[in-house]
Design a protein around this motif. Sequence first.
Motif, PDB file in Angstrom:
ATOM      1  N   GLY A 134       0.844  -1.192   0.000  1.00  0.00           N
ATOM      2  CA  GLY A 134       0.000   0.000   0.000  1.00  0.00           C
ATOM      3  C   GLY A 134       0.877   1.240   0.000  1.00  0.00           C
ATOM      4  N   PHE A 187      -4.776   9.622   0.969  1.00  0.00           N
ATOM      5  CA  PHE A 187      -5.945   8.782   1.247  1.00  0.00           C
ATOM      6  C   PHE A 187      -7.279   9.440   0.925  1.00  0.00           C
ATOM      7  N   ARG A 206     -13.546  -2.745   2.174  1.00  0.00           N
ATOM      8  CA  ARG A 206     -12.333  -2.922   2.961  1.00  0.00           C
ATOM      9  C   ARG A 206     -11.112  -2.909   2.036  1.00  0.00           C
ATOM     10  N   VAL A 207     -10.000  -2.402   2.569  1.00  0.00           N
ATOM     11  CA  VAL A 207      -8.721  -2.406   1.852  1.00  0.00           C
ATOM     12  C   VAL A 207      -7.699  -3.132   2.724  1.00  0.00           C
ATOM     13  N   THR A 232      -3.697  -4.309   3.053  1.00  0.00           N
ATOM     14  CA  THR A 232      -2.305  -4.292   2.602  1.00  0.00           C
ATOM     15  C   THR A 232      -1.440  -4.830   3.743  1.00  0.00           C
ATOM     16  N   GLN A 245       3.995   1.929   6.823  1.00  0.00           N
ATOM     17  CA  GLN A 245       2.584   2.311   6.926  1.00  0.00           C
ATOM     18  C   GLN A 245       2.492   3.583   7.757  1.00  0.00           C
ATOM     19  N   LEU A 255      -2.895   5.795   8.136  1.00  0.00           N
ATOM     20  CA  LEU A 255      -3.481   4.636   7.448  1.00  0.00           C
ATOM     21  C   LEU A 255      -4.032   3.637   8.453  1.00  0.00           C
ATOM     22  N   LYS A 307      -7.658   4.160   9.678  1.00  0.00           N
ATOM     23  CA  LYS A 307      -8.785   4.197   8.737  1.00  0.00           C
ATOM     24  C   LYS A 307      -9.782   3.083   9.048  1.00  0.00           C
ATOM     25  N   TYR A 354     -11.754   1.521   7.150  1.00  0.00           N
ATOM     26  CA  TYR A 354     -11.854   0.517   6.087  1.00  0.00           C
ATOM     27  C   TYR A 354     -10.580  -0.306   5.927  1.00  0.00           C
ATOM     28  N   TYR A 355      -9.548   0.001   6.728  1.00  0.00           N
ATOM     29  CA  TYR A 355      -8.242  -0.620   6.497  1.00  0.00           C
ATOM     30  C   TYR A 355      -8.035  -1.856   7.365  1.00  0.00           C
ATOM     31  N   ASN A 396      -4.907  -4.363   8.383  1.00  0.00           N
ATOM     32  CA  ASN A 396      -3.453  -4.548   8.330  1.00  0.00           C
ATOM     33  C   ASN A 396      -3.124  -6.038   8.355  1.00  0.00           C
TER      34      ASN A 396
END
Length: 395
Positions: free
Chosen positions: A309, A315, A329-330, A332, A338, A342, A345, A347-348, A350
């Motif tokens: 990412g 962002f 959802r994302v 990475t 990172q 990030l 977030k 929607y993130y 890890n």
Amino acid sequence: MSKHEKIVETIPVGPLGIIALESSSDLGKKVNEYLVEWRNERESEHKATIAFTGYQRDSYLLNACCPRFGTGEAKGMIKESVRGSDLYLLVDVTNYSLSYTVCGHTNHMSPDDHYQDLKRIIAAVGGKARRITVIMPYLYEGRQHRRTSRESLDCALALQELTHMGVDSIITFDAHDPRVQNAIPLRSLETVAPTYQFIKALLNHVPDIKLDADHMMIISPDEGGMSRAVYYANVMGLDMGMFYKRRDYTKIVNGRNPIVAHEFLGTDVEGKDILIIDDMISSGESILDVATELKRRKANRIFVASTFGLFTNGFEKFDEAYENGLLYRVLTTNLIYQTPELLTKPYYINVDMSKYIALIIDTMNHDNSISGLLNPIARIHNILDKYGQGTHNMQ
């Protein structure tokens, strides 16, 4: 036979040493913690022999640094003995958060700076180590992997340079084009895919997800990522589709031909959750364009899984896409830097790769095969069964 029993069947290549360059210091600490824990718990009748000297330690991280002069010049320094060690060097060439001073001006470290520091540390080893393995998750200049006009082949040159300096093997993750290994045919370049870790993270963080052909589909955002998407689709028993980028080859914008449109090839996506698989999120424009096209075709939730990412444009567009329901959802990995932003977030997700890297290092230090780690089909099927998602095809 357990994993730990199998590993200690063989004698270590040499005392284990890890040099995590400043760019990978956080990842290095996590990897070290796993190794310390495993080796302190591991029992073997051979541990008291000379071959296992220094096997159990409080830390395998070695003290090394690259101090700089006022001009910006630097040198590599290793502050403890590495003679006879089996060394593993971790470097993140994309970590722009680090900076140094050049004649009073602040400079953020570029991939070139990180690569140069890696070479400095290898030079400081001075040939005293038993073996050197470089773990470079994001392959330096990996996107400059082929020649399409009169241009440099930076990735091939870098790989050859490292092997000429005495590096025995290089481990990278999700190389943009694995064929760059042709540049060093007599040395080892392994490209590792975090397939299992992505699937595990999805199952852990999205309890209502259904990984079957009726509810989910794999999408490749371009033709270059087809093999990656085919692998996911086959091991999970899902359908797949792809977009291909129609470009304007009469123009060059920011070093590449601009995309005119994304054309879709595949079955109906209506009502299905979508998992978009890619090696990296750079600016993110391609991913967002693909997600828009999928929503236009009435797709349900859209997940994006990308090894790296980078988020080179920030962002803002991803925040907007999440608020508008475009992305759900994302995912990475923590293989590269990172930002603290990030990690906050909503929607993130890890995906922590430190345990996997520790397992690779532990296995290689004992000179065991890592082929089972590079192709995790059995582990993927096991975790799908564990979460009651075992309708995958066993092919």
